[in-house]
Design a protein around this motif. Sequence first.
Motif, mmCIF file in Angstrom:
data_model
loop_
_atom_site.group_PDB
_atom_site.id
_atom_site.type_symbol
_atom_site.label_atom_id
_atom_site.label_comp_id
_atom_site.label_asym_id
_atom_site.label_seq_id
_atom_site.Cartn_x
_atom_site.Cartn_y
_atom_site.Cartn_z
ATOM 1 N N THR A 36 -15.475 -16.630 26.677
ATOM 2 C CA THR A 36 -15.970 -15.422 26.018
ATOM 3 C C THR A 36 -16.509 -14.413 27.023
ATOM 4 N N VAL A 37 -17.214 -14.917 28.035
ATOM 5 C CA VAL A 37 -17.828 -14.041 29.036
ATOM 6 C C VAL A 37 -17.413 -14.515 30.429
ATOM 7 N N PRO A 88 -22.120 -4.922 16.082
ATOM 8 C CA PRO A 88 -22.223 -5.371 14.683
ATOM 9 C C PRO A 88 -23.629 -5.784 14.254
ATOM 10 N N VAL A 89 -24.585 -5.801 15.168
ATOM 11 C CA VAL A 89 -25.981 -6.094 14.834
ATOM 12 C C VAL A 89 -26.847 -4.983 15.424
ATOM 13 N N PRO A 90 -28.025 -4.712 14.845
ATOM 14 C CA PRO A 90 -28.904 -3.687 15.420
ATOM 15 C C PRO A 90 -29.278 -4.057 16.852
ATOM 16 N N GLY A 144 -16.459 -4.413 26.901
ATOM 17 C CA GLY A 144 -15.687 -5.257 25.991
ATOM 18 C C GLY A 144 -16.263 -6.647 25.884
ATOM 19 N N GLU A 145 -16.683 -7.207 26.997
ATOM 20 C CA GLU A 145 -17.294 -8.530 26.987
ATOM 21 C C GLU A 145 -18.668 -8.496 26.305
ATOM 22 N N LEU A 146 -19.340 -7.356 26.368
ATOM 23 C CA LEU A 146 -20.619 -7.222 25.677
ATOM 24 C C LEU A 146 -20.444 -7.425 24.184
ATOM 25 N N ARG A 147 -19.441 -6.821 23.613
ATOM 26 C CA ARG A 147 -19.211 -6.982 22.177
ATOM 27 C C ARG A 147 -18.852 -8.434 21.839
ATOM 28 N N ALA A 148 -18.026 -9.073 22.660
ATOM 29 C CA ALA A 148 -17.669 -10.469 22.411
ATOM 30 C C ALA A 148 -18.896 -11.367 22.504
ATOM 31 N N ALA A 182 -20.601 -15.685 14.800
ATOM 32 C CA ALA A 182 -19.209 -15.505 14.406
ATOM 33 C C ALA A 182 -18.274 -16.414 15.178
ATOM 34 N N LEU A 183 -18.715 -16.869 16.368
ATOM 35 C CA LEU A 183 -17.885 -17.754 17.186
ATOM 36 C C LEU A 183 -18.481 -19.150 17.303
#
Length: 520
Positions: free
Chosen positions: A388-389, A460-462, A498-502, A510-511
């Motif tokens: 993921t990261v 997707p989260v505050p 992009g990796e920040l969102r993942a 979610a994962l």
Amino acid sequence: MDPVIVVGAGPVGLALALALARHGVPSVVLDGGDGEVEQRTARTCVLRPDTAAYAATLGGARWAAWRTERRRQPVRRVELDALTSPLHIQQYALERGMRAALEREPLAEIVTGARLDELRQDERGVSAHTRGAPGSAGAWWRGSYLVGCDGARSTVRKLLGIRFPGRTSVERHAVAALRVELPWDGEALLHRDVPGGESEVVARPLPNGVWRLDWLLPPRGDLVTPDALLARIRDTLAAWCEEAPPYELLDTGVHIAHQRLARHWRSDRAFLAGDAAHLLGALGTQPVDEGLRDAVNLAWKLALCLHGRAPGGLLDSYEAERRGAVGARLRALDQALPLVRGGGGLRTLLSGASRGHLELLTDGHLGRGPLGASPCYGRSPLAPGQDTVPGALTVGAEPGSPVRDVPVTALDGTRGRLWERLGSELLVLLVAPGTHVWDSRHWLSAGLMPELAAVVERLPVPAELLVAESYPGAVAHTALVIRPDGHLVTALPGARTGELRACVEAVRGALAKEADAAGP
């Protein structure tokens, strides 16, 4: 949104309700008592630096140092400061302050005289019944979830049928709160083999010249009579001072430490926290501190689920993380107790045990090592994997551990400390040297800031973006992702948006893989 039902109005239940309110979640606290907090001066709690924010405005004492002595000889002195000293506070002061804060909170309600006697769950929520006055029918309460913070004899745990195995009376201490002048101004003392016959005494300062003294007793033995306790006070003060000083005795008691761990901390929509889920307290370990960690860990996860920003599976991580952390603490206690209290033979089992008995006790009291250090959730189901990261960086805190407190600047130019920003949202901390000399309107439009700010806003989260001049072990333009409870998720090059969102997808469950249920 139906409120979260919190059963129990001790420090953990009150802290949970406050944390939920900060996340915009309503709660109702069912207090089986009359709402009055008993003023017991000898009943205190020690909060580690990262949990002490709960009591920052409620008084308490920070220690200038921790001293260890054996017989009449100094062994070690550990200097402490605002970032390393625990906070020592009377539990009644903590509870009264939290109650006062909740009374000002429109999202929280405390109901006194409400003793739980029935609990029902369905796919949409929880119904709890409380007994009313004699002859009344009582009342039903409806909530989205229910959390049992109702102590060692938890009614919630019994109604859920959850076992609570462990050991009883692993340590006993006679306790006294005195107003007295001792030779160590603001310094706590651990004294082994005290002249006069006591095997171990701990003296810890409180505000206004008050000290709490703890004498180690046999795990099982005779009751401590008033005359015997007065003799202990007299002999101990005589051993410490050239002339026995005058003192005012404020309160006394006997503290008994048990070791127990609930088999499960979640049953559908019901959870356990604090003493309802675990008991500890031997060798300086701190049960209230652990309970506050339960509250802050669970609050942000309940909030994300109730606000529709995370799948329900996120809540499984509460038991995986917190039960795993407390279980590790209890295993360390099991290994340390024979060594510290006599028996030995375990130096190869417990990391750091070769440093000696006094060092192990110091660890427990100061929040260090396996007996006291803040937990690390590196193996959490919420920890993003290498896939993921792949570009994760190494900083001064390993993933899953609490972050260090550093000066930070918000995007509106507000300056403060990192720990002051914890508790409500996910944080993204960008290490950007030199920003403190510029007004925020200048660096907001420079470099990678515009892109990073836009990505944080669309997560997707505050989340809140903060900037720091430096962070231990981090190079410039490192972005640290920090959970609302202050634990580091990972550190990334700031340009890897992009990796920040993942990474955030992993944090919100979610994962998440199925939680590892291994443990005692």
